[in-house]
Design a protein around this motif. Structure first.
Motif, PDB file in Angstrom:
ATOM      1  N   HIS A 192      36.230   7.676  49.940  1.00  0.00           N
ATOM      2  CA  HIS A 192      36.119   8.939  49.234  1.00  0.00           C
ATOM      3  C   HIS A 192      34.515   9.590  49.376  1.00  0.00           C
ATOM      4  O   HIS A 192      33.771   8.834  49.350  1.00  0.00           O
ATOM      5  CB  HIS A 192      36.602   8.514  47.810  1.00  0.00           C
ATOM      6  N   LYS A 193      34.750  10.702  49.500  1.00  0.00           N
ATOM      7  CA  LYS A 193      33.378  11.426  49.622  1.00  0.00           C
ATOM      8  C   LYS A 193      32.890  11.725  47.999  1.00  0.00           C
ATOM      9  O   LYS A 193      33.299  11.734  47.222  1.00  0.00           O
ATOM     10  CB  LYS A 193      33.814  12.768  50.068  1.00  0.00           C
ATOM     11  N   ILE A 194      31.435  11.433  48.198  1.00  0.00           N
ATOM     12  CA  ILE A 194      30.864  11.479  46.772  1.00  0.00           C
ATOM     13  C   ILE A 194      30.538  13.200  46.737  1.00  0.00           C
ATOM     14  O   ILE A 194      30.102  13.913  47.549  1.00  0.00           O
ATOM     15  CB  ILE A 194      29.597  10.770  47.115  1.00  0.00           C
ATOM     16  N   VAL A 195      30.804  13.290  45.365  1.00  0.00           N
ATOM     17  CA  VAL A 195      30.738  14.957  45.025  1.00  0.00           C
ATOM     18  C   VAL A 195      29.159  14.970  44.599  1.00  0.00           C
ATOM     19  O   VAL A 195      28.876  14.296  43.625  1.00  0.00           O
ATOM     20  CB  VAL A 195      31.670  15.308  43.664  1.00  0.00           C
ATOM     21  N   ASN A 196      28.603  15.867  45.175  1.00  0.00           N
ATOM     22  CA  ASN A 196      27.251  16.467  44.854  1.00  0.00           C
ATOM     23  C   ASN A 196      26.993  17.378  43.688  1.00  0.00           C
ATOM     24  O   ASN A 196      27.355  18.325  43.752  1.00  0.00           O
ATOM     25  CB  ASN A 196      26.639  16.870  46.084  1.00  0.00           C
ATOM     26  N   MET A 197      26.769  16.818  42.515  1.00  0.00           N
ATOM     27  CA  MET A 197      26.356  17.582  41.308  1.00  0.00           C
ATOM     28  C   MET A 197      24.902  17.988  41.128  1.00  0.00           C
ATOM     29  O   MET A 197      24.675  18.377  39.808  1.00  0.00           O
ATOM     30  CB  MET A 197      26.786  16.956  40.046  1.00  0.00           C
ATOM     31  N   ASP A 198      23.916  17.604  42.255  1.00  0.00           N
ATOM     32  CA  ASP A 198      22.656  17.986  41.728  1.00  0.00           C
ATOM     33  C   ASP A 198      22.183  19.298  41.437  1.00  0.00           C
ATOM     34  O   ASP A 198      21.218  19.499  41.082  1.00  0.00           O
ATOM     35  CB  ASP A 198      21.834  17.565  43.132  1.00  0.00           C
ATOM     36  N   ALA A 199      23.114  20.189  41.647  1.00  0.00           N
ATOM     37  CA  ALA A 199      22.767  21.816  41.606  1.00  0.00           C
ATOM     38  C   ALA A 199      22.594  21.905  40.055  1.00  0.00           C
ATOM     39  O   ALA A 199      22.174  22.872  39.534  1.00  0.00           O
ATOM     40  CB  ALA A 199      23.606  22.610  41.810  1.00  0.00           C
TER      41      ALA A 199
ATOM     42  N   ARG B 164      27.787   6.817  37.025  1.00  0.00           N
ATOM     43  CA  ARG B 164      27.479   6.601  38.398  1.00  0.00           C
ATOM     44  C   ARG B 164      28.332   7.791  39.207  1.00  0.00           C
ATOM     45  O   ARG B 164      28.827   8.851  38.693  1.00  0.00           O
ATOM     46  CB  ARG B 164      28.715   5.548  38.704  1.00  0.00           C
ATOM     47  N   ALA B 165      27.942   7.754  40.362  1.00  0.00           N
ATOM     48  CA  ALA B 165      28.627   8.999  41.233  1.00  0.00           C
ATOM     49  C   ALA B 165      30.060   9.262  41.338  1.00  0.00           C
ATOM     50  O   ALA B 165      31.004   8.127  41.019  1.00  0.00           O
ATOM     51  CB  ALA B 165      28.165   8.584  42.811  1.00  0.00           C
ATOM     52  N   VAL B 166      30.504  10.401  41.118  1.00  0.00           N
ATOM     53  CA  VAL B 166      31.569  10.684  41.056  1.00  0.00           C
ATOM     54  C   VAL B 166      32.436  10.926  42.509  1.00  0.00           C
ATOM     55  O   VAL B 166      31.750  11.595  43.418  1.00  0.00           O
ATOM     56  CB  VAL B 166      31.941  11.967  40.306  1.00  0.00           C
ATOM     57  N   SER B 167      33.522  10.232  42.690  1.00  0.00           N
ATOM     58  CA  SER B 167      34.330  10.553  44.178  1.00  0.00           C
ATOM     59  C   SER B 167      35.226  11.625  43.918  1.00  0.00           C
ATOM     60  O   SER B 167      35.887  11.706  43.291  1.00  0.00           O
ATOM     61  CB  SER B 167      34.848   9.081  44.570  1.00  0.00           C
ATOM     62  N   ASP B 168      35.379  12.210  45.379  1.00  0.00           N
ATOM     63  CA  ASP B 168      36.373  13.374  45.307  1.00  0.00           C
ATOM     64  C   ASP B 168      37.567  12.671  45.380  1.00  0.00           C
ATOM     65  O   ASP B 168      38.049  11.518  45.782  1.00  0.00           O
ATOM     66  CB  ASP B 168      36.414  13.693  46.786  1.00  0.00           C
TER      67      ASP B 168
ATOM     68  N   ALA C 111      44.363  10.691  46.683  1.00  0.00           N
ATOM     69  CA  ALA C 111      44.185   9.643  45.674  1.00  0.00           C
ATOM     70  C   ALA C 111      45.135   8.469  45.768  1.00  0.00           C
ATOM     71  O   ALA C 111      46.189   8.931  45.094  1.00  0.00           O
ATOM     72  CB  ALA C 111      44.060  10.089  44.057  1.00  0.00           C
ATOM     73  N   ALA C 112      45.285   7.699  46.643  1.00  0.00           N
ATOM     74  CA  ALA C 112      46.046   6.863  47.058  1.00  0.00           C
ATOM     75  C   ALA C 112      45.698   5.270  46.932  1.00  0.00           C
ATOM     76  O   ALA C 112      44.442   4.846  47.219  1.00  0.00           O
ATOM     77  CB  ALA C 112      46.730   6.954  48.549  1.00  0.00           C
ATOM     78  N   ASN C 113      46.448   4.421  46.207  1.00  0.00           N
ATOM     79  CA  ASN C 113      45.929   3.160  45.984  1.00  0.00           C
ATOM     80  C   ASN C 113      46.169   2.271  47.134  1.00  0.00           C
ATOM     81  O   ASN C 113      46.791   2.779  48.198  1.00  0.00           O
ATOM     82  CB  ASN C 113      46.595   2.490  44.747  1.00  0.00           C
TER      83      ASN C 113
ATOM     84  N   TRP D 143      31.859  22.565  42.926  1.00  0.00           N
ATOM     85  CA  TRP D 143      32.695  21.347  43.341  1.00  0.00           C
ATOM     86  C   TRP D 143      33.992  21.234  42.522  1.00  0.00           C
ATOM     87  O   TRP D 143      34.798  20.645  42.798  1.00  0.00           O
ATOM     88  CB  TRP D 143      31.629  20.204  42.992  1.00  0.00           C
ATOM     89  N   MET D 144      34.074  22.057  41.353  1.00  0.00           N
ATOM     90  CA  MET D 144      34.968  21.940  40.430  1.00  0.00           C
ATOM     91  C   MET D 144      36.334  22.721  40.872  1.00  0.00           C
ATOM     92  O   MET D 144      36.126  24.003  41.414  1.00  0.00           O
ATOM     93  CB  MET D 144      34.688  22.355  38.890  1.00  0.00           C
TER      94      MET D 144
END
Length: 250
Positions: free
Chosen positions: A57-64, A74-78, A82-84, A187-188
């Motif tokens: 999963h890509k990490i969502v960049n919320m630095d803005a 912790r970092a939020v994943s995209d 969403a498959a297990n 990103w939302m």
């Protein structure tokens, strides 16, 4: 004789016009809404299996917005796929696409809720019946902006500051799907499926869905996923029965 002939022609034209008028497909109750017969209604359930390549999963960049970063330990994943580990796929919108024509269903009184929590829309994918109330909440200490971008329904765009009361909106036309974004936090995003009946669902973490109280009939069931597209299957539901179906996507 001419009078009789003219009268006969008049009756023939009237009969032809009456035959050309098609009866309404909708058999309405006194209230105007279709009522499901509980004795003959059934259930359609199933599971969505993802067989594509598993990717990290890509990490969502919320630095803005540093305030958004502080809301997470912790970092939020995209969550776009969403498959297990077994391939069960979440966030798939499922609905009856065809087979309910001529039936008008009363919108539920309870609202559907979308929350802005952790600088994230929750849920990411949701369904709502046409005419049902959508309640928009902001659980964050930051200002958000919810902006649905439909192609059929009316577009709207509203900011929502922290600690303000939820507001409500409605969709008046069926539309699959409506993308929702926040103009403040790029990103939302979320997706809304507006359907003219109550037979829709969104798969959970186990990839399953269930449609309850479905009238017997022949249906086209469609699934929608934001990255993997659409897929259809035909389903025949006998009176007071259960039908199970599986979709495989990649």
């Amino acid at each position: 004789m001419k009078t009789i002939f003219r009268y006969a022609i008049f009756l023939l034209l009237c009969f032809s016009f009456a035959c050309a008028v098609k009866p309404s497909k909708q058999i309405e109750t006194a209230s105007g809404w279709y009522k499901v017969d509980a004795k003959t209604a059934g259930t359609i359930s199933g599971k969505i299996i993802y067989s594509g390549k598993k990717s990290s999963h890509k990490i969502v960049n919320m630095d803005a917005d540093p305030q958004c970063v502080k809301l997470h330990l912790r970092a939020v994943s995209d969550e776009s796929i969403a498959a297990n580990s077994e391939g069960a796929l979440a966030n798939v919108f499922v609905y009856i696409k065809q087979g309910l024509e001529g039936k008008n269903f009363e919108p539920p009184a309870d609202p559907v809720i979308i929350d802005q929590n952790g600088c994230w829309f929750n849920p990411r994918v949701l369904g709502i019946q046409v005419g049902q109330t959508l309640k928009v909440k902001n659980s964050d200490p930051v200002t958000h902006n919810i902006h649905p971008m439909p192609e059929i329904n009316r577009e709207w765009n509203q900011s929502q500051a922290p600690d303000t009361e939820p507001f409500t909106r409605k969709f008046t036309q069926p539309e699959i799907m409506i993308k929702v974004k926040c103009n403040i936090h790029a990103w939302m995003q979320a997706w809304v499926g507006a359907v003219a009946h109550p037979y829709f669902a969104v798969t959970g973490a186990d990839g399953t869905f269930t449609l309850h109280d479905v009238p017997p009939g022949n249906y086209t069931l469609e699934i929608w996923h934001e990255e993997l597209g659409k897929q259809e299957q035909q389903v025949t539901l006998a009176p007071a029965s259960k039908s199970e179906i599986e979709f495989k996507v990649r």
